[in-house]
Design a protein around this motif. Sequence first.
Motif, PDB file in Angstrom:
ATOM      1  N   VAL A 110       0.818  -1.219   0.000  1.00 45.02           N
ATOM      2  CA  VAL A 110       0.000   0.000   0.000  1.00 45.02           C
ATOM      3  C   VAL A 110       0.854   1.272   0.000  1.00 45.02           C
ATOM      4  CG1 VAL A 110      -1.681   1.346   1.321  1.00 45.02           C
ATOM      5  CG2 VAL A 110      -2.041  -1.107   0.963  1.00 45.02           C
ATOM      6  N   PRO A 111       1.883   1.406   0.871  1.00 44.16           N
ATOM      7  CA  PRO A 111       2.678   2.639   0.837  1.00 44.16           C
ATOM      8  C   PRO A 111       3.328   2.897  -0.522  1.00 44.16           C
ATOM      9  CG  PRO A 111       3.108   1.424   2.847  1.00 44.16           C
ATOM     10  CD  PRO A 111       2.306   0.513   1.978  1.00 44.16           C
ATOM     11  N   ALA A 112       3.821   1.855  -1.183  1.00 44.34           N
ATOM     12  CA  ALA A 112       4.462   2.030  -2.488  1.00 44.34           C
ATOM     13  C   ALA A 112       3.459   2.476  -3.540  1.00 44.34           C
ATOM     14  CB  ALA A 112       5.137   0.730  -2.918  1.00 44.34           C
ATOM     15  N   VAL A 113       2.271   1.900  -3.510  1.00 39.21           N
ATOM     16  CA  VAL A 113       1.239   2.288  -4.470  1.00 39.21           C
ATOM     17  C   VAL A 113       0.824   3.738  -4.242  1.00 39.21           C
ATOM     18  CG1 VAL A 113      -1.135   1.880  -5.214  1.00 39.21           C
ATOM     19  CG2 VAL A 113       0.399  -0.061  -4.830  1.00 39.21           C
ATOM     20  N   LEU A 114       0.571   4.110  -2.990  1.00 36.07           N
ATOM     21  CA  LEU A 114       0.140   5.476  -2.683  1.00 36.07           C
ATOM     22  C   LEU A 114       1.203   6.500  -3.075  1.00 36.07           C
ATOM     23  CD1 LEU A 114      -1.612   5.010   0.780  1.00 36.07           C
ATOM     24  CD2 LEU A 114      -2.679   5.273  -1.471  1.00 36.07           C
ATOM     25  N   ALA A 115       2.477   6.161  -2.888  1.00 36.48           N
ATOM     26  CA  ALA A 115       3.564   7.075  -3.269  1.00 36.48           C
ATOM     27  C   ALA A 115       3.568   7.312  -4.778  1.00 36.48           C
ATOM     28  CB  ALA A 115       4.904   6.507  -2.820  1.00 36.48           C
ATOM     29  N   GLN A 116       3.315   6.270  -5.548  1.00 37.03           N
ATOM     30  CA  GLN A 116       3.287   6.415  -7.004  1.00 37.03           C
ATOM     31  C   GLN A 116       2.059   7.209  -7.445  1.00 37.03           C
ATOM     32  OE1 GLN A 116       4.607   2.596  -9.087  1.00 37.03           O
ATOM     33  NE2 GLN A 116       4.572   1.980  -6.935  1.00 37.03           N
ATOM     34  N   TRP A 117       0.911   6.936  -6.837  1.00 40.65           N
ATOM     35  CA  TRP A 117      -0.289   7.695  -7.166  1.00 40.65           C
ATOM     36  C   TRP A 117      -0.098   9.176  -6.845  1.00 40.65           C
ATOM     37  CZ3 TRP A 117      -4.759   4.193  -4.915  1.00 40.65           C
ATOM     38  CH2 TRP A 117      -4.913   3.062  -5.745  1.00 40.65           C
ATOM     39  N   TRP A 118       0.530   9.456  -5.724  1.00 40.20           N
ATOM     40  CA  TRP A 118       0.785  10.846  -5.328  1.00 40.20           C
ATOM     41  C   TRP A 118       1.667  11.545  -6.351  1.00 40.20           C
ATOM     42  CZ3 TRP A 118      -1.076  14.250  -1.927  1.00 40.20           C
ATOM     43  CH2 TRP A 118      -0.324  15.401  -1.668  1.00 40.20           C
ATOM     44  N   SER A 119       2.677  10.822  -6.837  1.00 40.08           N
ATOM     45  CA  SER A 119       3.608  11.386  -7.817  1.00 40.08           C
ATOM     46  C   SER A 119       2.926  11.668  -9.152  1.00 40.08           C
ATOM     47  CB  SER A 119       4.787  10.423  -8.017  1.00 40.08           C
ATOM     48  OG  SER A 119       5.689  10.925  -8.965  1.00 40.08           O
ATOM     49  N   THR A 120       2.101  10.743  -9.610  1.00 40.08           N
ATOM     50  CA  THR A 120       1.407  10.920 -10.889  1.00 40.08           C
ATOM     51  C   THR A 120       0.273  11.920 -10.758  1.00 40.08           C
ATOM     52  OG1 THR A 120       1.946   8.659 -11.565  1.00 40.08           O
ATOM     53  CG2 THR A 120       0.125   9.729 -12.716  1.00 40.08           C
ATOM     54  N   GLY A 121      -0.444  11.861  -9.646  1.00 37.57           N
ATOM     55  CA  GLY A 121      -1.490  12.834  -9.361  1.00 37.57           C
ATOM     56  C   GLY A 121      -2.864  12.419  -9.850  1.00 37.57           C
ATOM     57  N   PRO A 122      -3.890  12.797  -9.088  1.00 39.80           N
ATOM     58  CA  PRO A 122      -5.249  12.390  -9.438  1.00 39.80           C
ATOM     59  C   PRO A 122      -5.745  12.976 -10.752  1.00 39.80           C
ATOM     60  CG  PRO A 122      -5.263  13.950  -7.610  1.00 39.80           C
ATOM     61  CD  PRO A 122      -3.836  13.562  -7.835  1.00 39.80           C
ATOM     62  N   ARG A 123      -5.283  14.157 -11.130  1.00 41.98           N
ATOM     63  CA  ARG A 123      -5.758  14.763 -12.379  1.00 41.98           C
ATOM     64  C   ARG A 123      -5.326  13.923 -13.582  1.00 41.98           C
ATOM     65  NH1 ARG A 123      -4.792  21.035 -13.296  1.00 41.98           N
ATOM     66  NH2 ARG A 123      -6.239  20.995 -11.539  1.00 41.98           N
ATOM     67  N   ALA A 124      -4.062  13.540 -13.621  1.00 40.96           N
ATOM     68  CA  ALA A 124      -3.573  12.724 -14.739  1.00 40.96           C
ATOM     69  C   ALA A 124      -4.199  11.334 -14.711  1.00 40.96           C
ATOM     70  CB  ALA A 124      -2.048  12.621 -14.694  1.00 40.96           C
ATOM     71  N   MET A 125      -4.375  10.779 -13.523  1.00 40.87           N
ATOM     72  CA  MET A 125      -4.974   9.448 -13.422  1.00 40.87           C
ATOM     73  C   MET A 125      -6.418   9.455 -13.924  1.00 40.87           C
ATOM     74  SD  MET A 125      -3.407   8.320  -9.714  1.00 40.87           S
ATOM     75  CE  MET A 125      -4.443   6.864  -9.561  1.00 40.87           C
ATOM     76  N   THR A 126      -7.187  10.449 -13.506  1.00 41.68           N
ATOM     77  CA  THR A 126      -8.580  10.541 -13.943  1.00 41.68           C
ATOM     78  C   THR A 126      -8.666  10.752 -15.447  1.00 41.68           C
ATOM     79  OG1 THR A 126      -9.226  11.450 -11.801  1.00 41.68           O
ATOM     80  CG2 THR A 126     -10.745  11.798 -13.637  1.00 41.68           C
ATOM     81  N   ALA A 127      -7.797  11.605 -15.969  1.00 39.90           N
ATOM     82  CA  ALA A 127      -7.804  11.877 -17.407  1.00 39.90           C
ATOM     83  C   ALA A 127      -7.444  10.628 -18.211  1.00 39.90           C
ATOM     84  CB  ALA A 127      -6.838  13.016 -17.732  1.00 39.90           C
ATOM     85  N   LEU A 128      -6.475   9.869 -17.727  1.00 40.82           N
ATOM     86  CA  LEU A 128      -6.105   8.643 -18.438  1.00 40.82           C
ATOM     87  C   LEU A 128      -7.271   7.663 -18.458  1.00 40.82           C
ATOM     88  CD1 LEU A 128      -4.093   6.797 -19.878  1.00 40.82           C
ATOM     89  CD2 LEU A 128      -3.355   5.985 -17.613  1.00 40.82           C
ATOM     90  N   TRP A 129      -7.917   7.483 -17.318  1.00 39.41           N
ATOM     91  CA  TRP A 129      -9.047   6.552 -17.276  1.00 39.41           C
ATOM     92  C   TRP A 129     -10.137   6.993 -18.255  1.00 39.41           C
ATOM     93  CZ3 TRP A 129     -14.239   6.788 -15.706  1.00 39.41           C
ATOM     94  CH2 TRP A 129     -14.872   5.537 -15.641  1.00 39.41           C
ATOM     95  N   ARG A 130     -10.423   8.283 -18.306  1.00 45.04           N
ATOM     96  CA  ARG A 130     -11.459   8.771 -19.215  1.00 45.04           C
ATOM     97  C   ARG A 130     -11.068   8.580 -20.676  1.00 45.04           C
ATOM     98  NH1 ARG A 130     -12.904  14.238 -15.797  1.00 45.04           N
ATOM     99  NH2 ARG A 130     -14.436  13.274 -14.421  1.00 45.04           N
ATOM    100  N   ARG A 131      -9.783   8.706 -20.981  1.00 48.40           N
ATOM    101  CA  ARG A 131      -9.314   8.532 -22.362  1.00 48.40           C
ATOM    102  C   ARG A 131      -9.315   7.056 -22.766  1.00 48.40           C
ATOM    103  NH1 ARG A 131      -9.071  13.430 -25.100  1.00 48.40           N
ATOM    104  NH2 ARG A 131      -7.707  14.904 -24.054  1.00 48.40           N
ATOM    105  N   ALA A 132      -8.856   6.200 -21.850  1.00 50.33           N
ATOM    106  CA  ALA A 132      -8.625   4.803 -22.223  1.00 50.33           C
ATOM    107  C   ALA A 132      -9.820   3.887 -22.009  1.00 50.33           C
ATOM    108  CB  ALA A 132      -7.417   4.263 -21.444  1.00 50.33           C
ATOM    109  N   ALA A 133     -10.620   4.142 -20.975  1.00 48.40           N
ATOM    110  CA  ALA A 133     -11.690   3.207 -20.628  1.00 48.40           C
ATOM    111  C   ALA A 133     -12.653   2.905 -21.773  1.00 48.40           C
ATOM    112  CB  ALA A 133     -12.457   3.711 -19.403  1.00 48.40           C
ATOM    113  N   PRO A 134     -13.046   3.889 -22.599  1.00 43.50           N
ATOM    114  CA  PRO A 134     -13.995   3.561 -23.669  1.00 43.50           C
ATOM    115  C   PRO A 134     -13.384   2.748 -24.809  1.00 43.50           C
ATOM    116  CG  PRO A 134     -14.046   5.918 -23.134  1.00 43.50           C
ATOM    117  CD  PRO A 134     -12.835   5.326 -22.483  1.00 43.50           C
ATOM    118  N   ASP A 135     -12.060   2.696 -24.876  1.00 36.51           N
ATOM    119  CA  ASP A 135     -11.403   2.005 -25.988  1.00 36.51           C
ATOM    120  C   ASP A 135     -11.637   0.496 -25.894  1.00 36.51           C
ATOM    121  OD1 ASP A 135      -9.409   2.353 -28.274  1.00 36.51           O
ATOM    122  OD2 ASP A 135      -8.490   0.753 -27.095  1.00 36.51           O
ATOM    123  N   ARG A 136     -11.958  -0.114 -27.018  1.00 40.14           N
ATOM    124  CA  ARG A 136     -12.268  -1.544 -27.054  1.00 40.14           C
ATOM    125  C   ARG A 136     -11.007  -2.329 -27.404  1.00 40.14           C
ATOM    126  NH1 ARG A 136     -17.561  -2.743 -26.728  1.00 40.14           N
ATOM    127  NH2 ARG A 136     -17.175  -4.771 -27.699  1.00 40.14           N
TER     128      ARG A 136
END
Length: 201
Positions: A110-136
Amino acid sequence: MPGLGLDERSSARLRSLLTARVVRLPGMGEAAPVPDLDVLAARLSAGLGEGPVVLVGHSQSCQVVAAVARDPRVRAVVLLGPTTDPRLRTARGLVGRWLATAVREPVRIVPAVLAQWWSTGPRAMTALWRRAAPDRIEDRLREVRVPVVVVRGTRDRLCDAGWARAVAASAPAGRLVEIDGGAHLLPMTHPAAVADVLRAI
């Protein structure tokens, strides 16, 4: 390629067992604006070098890898816990499965995952999910002629058995490998088993 919000730290133990290079992109190790999936694919393609290469994607990055898989330098593709199951293409569908999977991951990571998420940031993570999720991803893989190995942990609810089988079956040379006891973060929790799959290609 690291999964959503993750970076090269997510595959450090795996890369200690074999020769590999990480490509970071927005939402996957970079806290930068996330372009369209085809632009992400072009950036990955530009970083492949002369080849031949085995492309390895984890989770959300599998959709970028699938978009590059027909490149002539690619000799095989490995998709670790590929997304996005059509049932999870809405936030409501995703949350329950994510929670059901998260409780199956070892607490020690958990600490390693949270550190990486913090570094990438919620804005980029949310944007990636929105871009990629609809792709088949399954549609893209129908045109891929090289071997495609789909790998899932038996405790993964984000990439359940039915979805993993469907993704593997969509590729002409696809097959499914299941890692007993693993959940979604296989590069971090089961690096030796993943390395064995890669060596067998």
